[in-house]
Design a protein around this motif. Structure first.
Motif, PDB file in Angstrom:
ATOM      1  N   THR A 178       0.821  -1.216   0.000  1.00 10.71           N
ATOM      2  CA  THR A 178       0.000   0.000   0.000  1.00 10.71           C
ATOM      3  C   THR A 178       0.849   1.258   0.000  1.00 10.71           C
ATOM      4  N   HIS A 179       1.935   1.245   0.785  1.00  9.41           N
ATOM      5  CA  HIS A 179       2.711   2.472   0.985  1.00  9.41           C
ATOM      6  C   HIS A 179       4.008   2.515   0.188  1.00  9.41           C
ATOM      7  N   GLY A 180       4.319   1.451  -0.527  1.00  7.43           N
ATOM      8  CA  GLY A 180       5.533   1.467  -1.334  1.00  7.43           C
ATOM      9  C   GLY A 180       6.810   1.474  -0.525  1.00  7.43           C
ATOM     10  N   VAL A 181       6.846   0.675   0.549  1.00  7.48           N
ATOM     11  CA  VAL A 181       8.043   0.589   1.391  1.00  7.48           C
ATOM     12  C   VAL A 181       8.576  -0.842   1.362  1.00  7.48           C
ATOM     13  N   ILE A 182       9.654  -1.094   2.076  1.00  5.73           N
ATOM     14  CA  ILE A 182      10.330  -2.394   2.064  1.00  5.73           C
ATOM     15  C   ILE A 182       9.737  -3.303   3.134  1.00  5.73           C
ATOM     16  N   CYS A 183       9.481  -4.536   2.758  1.00  2.54           N
ATOM     17  CA  CYS A 183       9.058  -5.548   3.730  1.00  2.54           C
ATOM     18  C   CYS A 183      10.230  -6.493   3.970  1.00  2.54           C
ATOM     19  N   ALA A 184      10.630  -6.628   5.223  1.00  2.00           N
ATOM     20  CA  ALA A 184      11.720  -7.551   5.561  1.00  2.00           C
ATOM     21  C   ALA A 184      11.278  -8.989   5.274  1.00  2.00           C
ATOM     22  N   PRO A 185      12.222  -9.902   5.109  1.00  5.16           N
ATOM     23  CA  PRO A 185      11.862 -11.286   4.757  1.00  5.16           C
ATOM     24  C   PRO A 185      11.286 -12.064   5.941  1.00  5.16           C
ATOM     25  N   ALA A 186      10.803 -13.251   5.657  1.00  3.05           N
ATOM     26  CA  ALA A 186      10.326 -14.168   6.697  1.00  3.05           C
ATOM     27  C   ALA A 186      11.544 -14.830   7.319  1.00  3.05           C
ATOM     28  N   PHE A 187      12.010 -14.303   8.423  1.00  8.84           N
ATOM     29  CA  PHE A 187      13.243 -14.782   9.041  1.00  8.84           C
ATOM     30  C   PHE A 187      13.091 -16.235   9.490  1.00  8.84           C
ATOM     31  N   ASP A 188      14.182 -16.993   9.346  1.00 11.88           N
ATOM     32  CA  ASP A 188      14.129 -18.398   9.750  1.00 11.88           C
ATOM     33  C   ASP A 188      14.684 -18.626  11.145  1.00 11.88           C
ATOM     34  N   SER A 189      15.135 -17.565  11.816  1.00 15.89           N
ATOM     35  CA  SER A 189      15.660 -17.715  13.164  1.00 15.89           C
ATOM     36  C   SER A 189      15.659 -16.366  13.872  1.00 15.89           C
ATOM     37  N   PRO A 190      15.690 -16.352  15.206  1.00 16.05           N
ATOM     38  CA  PRO A 190      15.780 -15.088  15.943  1.00 16.05           C
ATOM     39  C   PRO A 190      17.062 -14.331  15.621  1.00 16.05           C
ATOM     40  N   GLY A 191      18.160 -15.063  15.442  1.00 18.72           N
ATOM     41  CA  GLY A 191      19.429 -14.399  15.126  1.00 18.72           C
ATOM     42  C   GLY A 191      19.388 -13.697  13.784  1.00 18.72           C
ATOM     43  N   ALA A 192      18.690 -14.287  12.808  1.00 18.05           N
ATOM     44  CA  ALA A 192      18.561 -13.649  11.491  1.00 18.05           C
ATOM     45  C   ALA A 192      17.772 -12.354  11.601  1.00 18.05           C
ATOM     46  N   ALA A 193      16.710 -12.370  12.417  1.00 23.78           N
ATOM     47  CA  ALA A 193      15.920 -11.154  12.618  1.00 23.78           C
ATOM     48  C   ALA A 193      16.750 -10.066  13.288  1.00 23.78           C
ATOM     49  N   LYS A 194      17.517 -10.450  14.308  1.00 25.12           N
ATOM     50  CA  LYS A 194      18.338  -9.464  15.013  1.00 25.12           C
ATOM     51  C   LYS A 194      19.430  -8.908  14.101  1.00 25.12           C
ATOM     52  N   SER A 195      20.009  -9.755  13.260  1.00 26.86           N
ATOM     53  CA  SER A 195      21.042  -9.294  12.335  1.00 26.86           C
ATOM     54  C   SER A 195      20.481  -8.259  11.361  1.00 26.86           C
ATOM     55  N   TYR A 196      19.246  -8.472  10.907  1.00 26.48           N
ATOM     56  CA  TYR A 196      18.601  -7.516   9.998  1.00 26.48           C
ATOM     57  C   TYR A 196      18.327  -6.200  10.727  1.00 26.48           C
ATOM     58  N   ILE A 197      17.766  -6.293  11.927  1.00 30.06           N
ATOM     59  CA  ILE A 197      17.436  -5.093  12.705  1.00 30.06           C
ATOM     60  C   ILE A 197      18.696  -4.299  13.032  1.00 30.06           C
ATOM     61  N   ALA A 198      19.795  -5.009  13.264  1.00 32.20           N
ATOM     62  CA  ALA A 198      21.056  -4.334  13.610  1.00 32.20           C
ATOM     63  C   ALA A 198      21.569  -3.452  12.481  1.00 32.20           C
ATOM     64  N   GLY A 199      21.079  -3.663  11.267  1.00 30.53           N
ATOM     65  CA  GLY A 199      21.505  -2.849  10.134  1.00 30.53           C
ATOM     66  C   GLY A 199      20.683  -1.597   9.922  1.00 30.53           C
ATOM     67  N   LEU A 200      19.750  -1.310  10.836  1.00 27.58           N
ATOM     68  CA  LEU A 200      18.897  -0.130  10.710  1.00 27.58           C
ATOM     69  C   LEU A 200      19.457   1.033  11.527  1.00 27.58           C
ATOM     70  N   ASP A 201      18.916   2.221  11.276  1.00 27.35           N
ATOM     71  CA  ASP A 201      19.372   3.417  11.986  1.00 27.35           C
ATOM     72  C   ASP A 201      18.412   3.845  13.097  1.00 27.35           C
ATOM     73  N   PHE A 202      17.190   3.324  13.050  1.00 22.50           N
ATOM     74  CA  PHE A 202      16.184   3.644  14.074  1.00 22.50           C
ATOM     75  C   PHE A 202      15.131   2.546  14.018  1.00 22.50           C
ATOM     76  N   PHE A 203      14.492   2.295  15.173  1.00 17.86           N
ATOM     77  CA  PHE A 203      13.522   1.210  15.222  1.00 17.86           C
ATOM     78  C   PHE A 203      12.394   1.553  16.190  1.00 17.86           C
ATOM     79  N   THR A 204      11.204   1.071  15.857  1.00 16.22           N
ATOM     80  CA  THR A 204      10.074   1.143  16.773  1.00 16.22           C
ATOM     81  C   THR A 204       9.191  -0.061  16.500  1.00 16.22           C
TER      82      THR A 204
END
Length: 389
Positions: free
Chosen positions: A269-295
């Protein structure tokens, strides 16, 4: 040569669709392996696992995974035999399930697994978790009995420590923090320049209004409207917006909890990026660690940001958020059950504009959290060292 210590993990999961529960389990197993090396003993870990369809996201020759179902819980050769054969049982309570707000069925199963350990005479460790709330007489009574029979009780926040005393717990409370603060991850290679990368964890459950669709969590705002408003604002700031799922349910009766479908629909709807379906908690954290801000509204998604140095404004729907982050002196959590949409929007956008300040605050708070986890490490180490044979 001493035999391996046999440790059984209950209310953990190596394949939960809720990556927050998985983060606790991966972190607990990593800690047990570390402590085993420290005392020079092999630790054989048995996880009484949930029956989610995904592949386990932790493995090893020291691990045995047993699927839990009704037959296993009832069979003398199932739950009771397993905890009886163990030297120690560790219960993390799914992080926040040791309470009566999630219904009697879940809590009764939890009590049954705890009391199986008590009846078997196997020491029970209550790993760092949220304790309570308990509002019913029967649940308070059973909680008090089980806690006072436990070998070690750790709370991950000060409110849980207070709840323990209110229940009538007579032992020493180990004041700890969330195990997922130490969840292993792969720090990403940070790209230089470009638009700020903003992550928004969207809760599919809150988008649906809760399990019954009637504002089950008592939100004081229109959550879907707030998310849309935040996306538009960050786009107006020139940010690169990433929608990040943390509970990923491919199918089945709990699909209402799925974040991924909600993120995919909003991204389209908004034309933004959707992160993938992570296969593990560590994969999710690794992706989040590459961001500049989070909520976000999933607490362990926010913990992933917090513990990897990404400035974060948690959007709380229960007391566990303020309990955990507040205990560490991090006060940026905004409560969506008593703050209106404008107030939550202001807190999140202000946090983004002050993200360098938040990063400094987080550094001090994370150090406090890791120090508190050290108290649990020491207490668990003492339990392991006390096991002979």
């Amino acid at each position: 040569m001493s035999r391996a210590l046999r440790v059984c993990l209950i209310f953990h999961s190596t394949r939960s669709d809720n990556l927050g529960v998985g983060a606790l389990t991966v972190s607990e197993i990593a800690l047990l392996r570390k402590l085993g090396r420290q005392i020079g003993r092999e630790i054989a870990i048995t996880v009484l696992d949930w029956k989610d369809a995904r592949a386990p996201y932790v493995s090893g020759d020291d691990l045995t995974l047993i699927e839990v179902d009704g037959a296993f819980l009832k069979s003398p050769k199932g739950l009771f035999a397993t905890v009886k054969a163990s030297d120690l049982v560790i219960d993390v309570g799914g992080g926040d399930s040791f309470a009566d707000i999630y219904g009697a069925k879940r809590l009764i199963r939890m009590f049954w697994m705890k009391f199986a350990a008590h009846l078997a005479g196997t020491p029970l460790v209550v790993a760092p978790q949220t304790i309570g709330p308990f509002s019913k007489r029967w649940s308070k009574w059973l909680a008090r009995i089980s806690l006072n029979r436990s070998a070690l009780v750790a709370a991950r926040d000060e409110r849980s420590g207070e709840a323990l005393r209110a229940l009538g717990y007579r032992g020493e409370v180990v004041a700890a923090s969330d195990l997922a603060l130490r969840l292993p991850y792969q720090p990403p290679e940070m790209a230089q320049g470009g638009a700020p990368r903003v992550g928004i964890n969207v809760s599919g459950l809150l988008m649906a209004g809760g399990y019954q669709g009637g504002n089950d969590f008592g939100m004081s705002l229109d959550y879907p409207a707030l998310i849309a408003r935040l996306i538009a604002w960050f786009q107006g700031q020139g940010a690169e917006v990433h929608l990040v799922p943390h509970v990923i349910v491919p199918s089945g009766p709990m699909v209402i909890e799925d974040d991924l479908r909600a993120c995919e629909a909003l991204a389209k709807t908004h034309g933004v990026i959707c992160a993938p379906a992570f296969d593990s908690p560590g994969a999710a954290k690794s992706y989040i660690a590459g961001l500049d801000f989070f909520t976000g509204a999933r607490m362990h998604a926010c913990i992933a940001a917090f513990s990897s140095g990404v400035p974060v404004v948690p959007m709380a729907y229960s007391r566990k958020f303020a309990g955990l982050f507040g205990t560490l002196g991090y006060t940026r959590t905004v409560d969506c059950t008593n703050t209106n949409e404008d107030g939550v929007f202001a807190a999140v956008t202000e946090g983004y504009l002050m993200r360098d300040t938040l990063a400094g605050e987080m550094k001090e708070s994370l150090a406090k959290g890791l120090e508190r986890l050290g108290a649990y490490d020491a207490a668990l180490l003492a339990q392991l060292e006390s096991i002979r044979g």
